[in-house]
Design a protein around this motif. Sequence first.
Motif, PDB file in Angstrom:
ATOM      1  N   LEU A 141       2.172  -5.909   5.129  1.00 13.74           N
ATOM      2  CA  LEU A 141       2.332  -4.899   4.077  1.00 13.74           C
ATOM      3  C   LEU A 141       3.749  -4.815   3.525  1.00 13.74           C
ATOM      4  CD1 LEU A 141       0.049  -2.010   5.385  1.00 13.74           C
ATOM      5  CD2 LEU A 141      -0.428  -3.723   3.629  1.00 13.74           C
ATOM      6  N   ARG A 142       4.645  -5.656   4.063  1.00 13.49           N
ATOM      7  CA  ARG A 142       6.051  -5.669   3.610  1.00 13.49           C
ATOM      8  C   ARG A 142       6.690  -4.281   3.714  1.00 13.49           C
ATOM      9  NH1 ARG A 142       4.860  -9.413  -1.666  1.00 13.49           N
ATOM     10  NH2 ARG A 142       4.363 -11.287  -0.492  1.00 13.49           N
ATOM     11  N   MET A 143       6.452  -3.654   4.862  1.00 12.04           N
ATOM     12  CA  MET A 143       6.937  -2.296   5.087  1.00 12.04           C
ATOM     13  C   MET A 143       8.449  -2.301   5.281  1.00 12.04           C
ATOM     14  SD  MET A 143       5.140   0.572   5.328  1.00 12.04           S
ATOM     15  CE  MET A 143       3.564  -0.005   5.918  1.00 12.04           C
ATOM     16  N   ILE A 193       0.869  -1.182   0.000  1.00 18.02           N
ATOM     17  CA  ILE A 193       0.000   0.000   0.000  1.00 18.02           C
ATOM     18  C   ILE A 193       0.899   1.224   0.000  1.00 18.02           C
ATOM     19  CG2 ILE A 193      -1.703   1.328   1.334  1.00 18.02           C
ATOM     20  CD1 ILE A 193      -2.843  -1.282   2.338  1.00 18.02           C
ATOM     21  N   SER A 194       0.517   2.229  -0.771  1.00 17.00           N
ATOM     22  CA  SER A 194       1.337   3.435  -0.867  1.00 17.00           C
ATOM     23  C   SER A 194       1.350   4.200   0.454  1.00 17.00           C
ATOM     24  CB  SER A 194       0.802   4.334  -1.982  1.00 17.00           C
ATOM     25  OG  SER A 194      -0.501   4.786  -1.655  1.00 17.00           O
ATOM     26  N   ARG A 195       2.359   5.019   0.579  1.00 14.93           N
ATOM     27  CA  ARG A 195       2.505   5.874   1.754  1.00 14.93           C
ATOM     28  C   ARG A 195       2.268   7.313   1.315  1.00 14.93           C
ATOM     29  NH1 ARG A 195       7.133   2.308   1.664  1.00 14.93           N
ATOM     30  NH2 ARG A 195       7.942   4.028   0.458  1.00 14.93           N
ATOM     31  N   LEU A 196       1.512   8.039   2.119  1.00 14.39           N
ATOM     32  CA  LEU A 196       1.175   9.412   1.742  1.00 14.39           C
ATOM     33  C   LEU A 196       2.277  10.375   2.163  1.00 14.39           C
ATOM     34  CD1 LEU A 196      -2.628   9.543   2.621  1.00 14.39           C
ATOM     35  CD2 LEU A 196      -1.516   8.861   0.482  1.00 14.39           C
ATOM     36  N   ASN A 208       6.948   5.105   7.895  1.00 13.58           N
ATOM     37  CA  ASN A 208       6.186   4.589   6.759  1.00 13.58           C
ATOM     38  C   ASN A 208       4.847   4.001   7.191  1.00 13.58           C
ATOM     39  OD1 ASN A 208       8.174   5.324   4.943  1.00 13.58           O
ATOM     40  ND2 ASN A 208       9.208   3.351   5.045  1.00 13.58           N
ATOM     41  N   MET A 209       4.808   3.340   8.325  1.00 13.71           N
ATOM     42  CA  MET A 209       3.561   2.765   8.812  1.00 13.71           C
ATOM     43  C   MET A 209       2.504   3.852   8.993  1.00 13.71           C
ATOM     44  SD  MET A 209       2.825   0.731  12.352  1.00 13.71           S
ATOM     45  CE  MET A 209       3.258   2.129  13.347  1.00 13.71           C
ATOM     46  N   PHE A 210       2.887   4.981   9.592  1.00 12.80           N
ATOM     47  CA  PHE A 210       1.926   6.053   9.823  1.00 12.80           C
ATOM     48  C   PHE A 210       1.535   6.736   8.519  1.00 12.80           C
ATOM     49  CE2 PHE A 210       4.061   6.188  14.133  1.00 12.80           C
ATOM     50  CZ  PHE A 210       3.093   5.390  14.708  1.00 12.80           C
ATOM     51  N   ARG A 211       2.476   6.851   7.606  1.00 16.30           N
ATOM     52  CA  ARG A 211       2.153   7.439   6.302  1.00 16.30           C
ATOM     53  C   ARG A 211       1.180   6.536   5.540  1.00 16.30           C
ATOM     54  NH1 ARG A 211       6.226   9.720   2.784  1.00 16.30           N
ATOM     55  NH2 ARG A 211       7.180   7.667   2.658  1.00 16.30           N
ATOM     56  N   ARG A 249      11.731  -6.981  22.253  1.00 14.47           N
ATOM     57  CA  ARG A 249      11.566  -8.440  22.366  1.00 14.47           C
ATOM     58  C   ARG A 249      10.349  -8.907  21.579  1.00 14.47           C
ATOM     59  NH1 ARG A 249      13.451 -12.675  21.272  1.00 14.47           N
ATOM     60  NH2 ARG A 249      12.815 -14.538  22.388  1.00 14.47           N
ATOM     61  N   THR A 250       9.258  -8.180  21.645  1.00 15.90           N
ATOM     62  CA  THR A 250       8.059  -8.524  20.878  1.00 15.90           C
ATOM     63  C   THR A 250       8.381  -8.547  19.387  1.00 15.90           C
ATOM     64  OG1 THR A 250       6.639  -7.558  22.581  1.00 15.90           O
ATOM     65  CG2 THR A 250       5.688  -7.787  20.380  1.00 15.90           C
ATOM     66  N   SER A 251       9.080  -7.538  18.914  1.00 11.68           N
ATOM     67  CA  SER A 251       9.422  -7.445  17.490  1.00 11.68           C
ATOM     68  C   SER A 251      10.432  -8.505  17.076  1.00 11.68           C
ATOM     69  CB  SER A 251       9.933  -6.041  17.173  1.00 11.68           C
ATOM     70  OG  SER A 251       8.915  -5.084  17.442  1.00 11.68           O
ATOM     71  N   GLN A 252      11.327  -8.898  17.989  1.00 12.38           N
ATOM     72  CA  GLN A 252      12.237 -10.010  17.704  1.00 12.38           C
ATOM     73  C   GLN A 252      11.445 -11.299  17.498  1.00 12.38           C
ATOM     74  OE1 GLN A 252      14.799 -10.133  21.159  1.00 12.38           O
ATOM     75  NE2 GLN A 252      16.362  -8.815  20.225  1.00 12.38           N
ATOM     76  N   LEU A 253      10.512 -11.558  18.404  1.00  9.97           N
ATOM     77  CA  LEU A 253       9.716 -12.785  18.317  1.00  9.97           C
ATOM     78  C   LEU A 253       8.898 -12.838  17.034  1.00  9.97           C
ATOM     79  CD1 LEU A 253       8.585 -12.875  22.025  1.00  9.97           C
ATOM     80  CD2 LEU A 253       9.948 -14.650  20.899  1.00  9.97           C
ATOM     81  N   ASN A 254       8.407 -11.693  16.599  1.00  8.91           N
ATOM     82  CA  ASN A 254       7.604 -11.630  15.377  1.00  8.91           C
ATOM     83  C   ASN A 254       8.449 -11.466  14.117  1.00  8.91           C
ATOM     84  OD1 ASN A 254       5.021 -11.941  16.533  1.00  8.91           O
ATOM     85  ND2 ASN A 254       5.037  -9.808  17.199  1.00  8.91           N
ATOM     86  N   CYS A 255       9.769 -11.367  14.286  1.00 12.03           N
ATOM     87  CA  CYS A 255      10.698 -11.213  13.148  1.00 12.03           C
ATOM     88  C   CYS A 255      10.303 -10.029  12.260  1.00 12.03           C
ATOM     89  CB  CYS A 255      10.769 -12.496  12.319  1.00 12.03           C
ATOM     90  SG  CYS A 255      11.267 -13.937  13.263  1.00 12.03           S
ATOM     91  N   THR A 256      10.034  -8.889  12.903  1.00 10.57           N
ATOM     92  CA  THR A 256       9.572  -7.708  12.189  1.00 10.57           C
ATOM     93  C   THR A 256      10.719  -6.720  12.035  1.00 10.57           C
ATOM     94  OG1 THR A 256       7.368  -8.041  13.091  1.00 10.57           O
ATOM     95  CG2 THR A 256       7.829  -5.868  12.160  1.00 10.57           C
ATOM     96  N   ASP A 257      11.379  -6.789  10.904  1.00 12.08           N
ATOM     97  CA  ASP A 257      12.529  -5.928  10.642  1.00 12.08           C
ATOM     98  C   ASP A 257      12.172  -4.449  10.731  1.00 12.08           C
ATOM     99  OD1 ASP A 257      14.127  -8.161  10.279  1.00 12.08           O
ATOM    100  OD2 ASP A 257      13.913  -8.148   8.100  1.00 12.08           O
ATOM    101  N   TYR A 258      10.987  -4.103  10.257  1.00 13.00           N
ATOM    102  CA  TYR A 258      10.574  -2.701  10.253  1.00 13.00           C
ATOM    103  C   TYR A 258      10.607  -2.120  11.670  1.00 13.00           C
ATOM    104  CZ  TYR A 258       7.698   1.459   9.808  1.00 13.00           C
ATOM    105  OH  TYR A 258       7.248   2.758   9.864  1.00 13.00           O
ATOM    106  N   CYS A 259       9.947  -2.766  12.621  1.00 15.46           N
ATOM    107  CA  CYS A 259       9.905  -2.257  13.999  1.00 15.46           C
ATOM    108  C   CYS A 259      11.246  -2.439  14.702  1.00 15.46           C
ATOM    109  CB  CYS A 259       8.789  -2.940  14.783  1.00 15.46           C
ATOM    110  SG  CYS A 259       7.133  -2.463  14.216  1.00 15.46           S
ATOM    111  N   LEU A 260      11.950  -3.508  14.385  1.00 12.62           N
ATOM    112  CA  LEU A 260      13.264  -3.716  15.004  1.00 12.62           C
ATOM    113  C   LEU A 260      14.241  -2.612  14.626  1.00 12.62           C
ATOM    114  CD1 LEU A 260      13.729  -7.569  14.791  1.00 12.62           C
ATOM    115  CD2 LEU A 260      13.707  -6.162  16.865  1.00 12.62           C
ATOM    116  N   ALA A 261      14.214  -2.170  13.387  1.00 15.06           N
ATOM    117  CA  ALA A 261      15.133  -1.115  12.954  1.00 15.06           C
ATOM    118  C   ALA A 261      14.930   0.145  13.785  1.00 15.06           C
ATOM    119  CB  ALA A 261      14.935  -0.825  11.466  1.00 15.06           C
ATOM    120  N   SER A 262      13.699   0.538  13.950  1.00 13.96           N
ATOM    121  CA  SER A 262      13.389   1.767  14.672  1.00 13.96           C
ATOM    122  C   SER A 262      13.554   1.606  16.177  1.00 13.96           C
ATOM    123  CB  SER A 262      11.952   2.181  14.344  1.00 13.96           C
ATOM    124  OG  SER A 262      11.566   3.289  15.099  1.00 13.96           O
TER     125      SER A 262
END
Length: 193
Positions: free
Chosen positions: A169-171, A4-7, A32-35, A71-84
Amino acid sequence: MPRISRLNRDQVSGDSLSIYDRVLLDRGNVPNMFRTMAHRPRIFETIIAHMDAVLKTGTLSTALKELVIVRTSQLNCTDYCLASHTALARRLGWTDQQLAALPAYASSDLFTEAEKAAIQLAEVMTVDSHAYSDEDFARLRTFYSEGEVVELMAAIGLFNYFNRFNDLLRMEPTKPATAEELAQVAEAHAVTA
């Protein structure tokens, strides 16, 4: 590539624009998530308010909340949230050694018993919330008041939501705002001041 595009700033208006600008000035970017959420202004506006309430109010330190978010983001393997949030956790005093030790927190001497109880809550709530025993909860309550437990659970729950939203969304991680974007916001606010 995100699904999905980001505004951009010129694509939002009204209350969303003032929130967009505040986030941009506070963080140096609009994630990007908020956009992406800005496609629905009411969701964008309320999610920012909810995140601020979860992370910036209460009696627990933001550092502890960021630890359970990582830790939550590690368990979910979410690179987007882990980076931030790994970067935020570092700025709040957590070391790379501590962040790397999160998967083995129970046997680590890098965390206090109270921190271990919070990390365990993040793990169980993320992986199988039905598995949290009365004994686990009693141990948690030796360290945290009822309100503090709510704070921890709100941070963990919010980032399970964010993790799933971003993964589906492959953010990709957000880049800092350009000098042009920051200047545009500064100019807009100079005109209204």
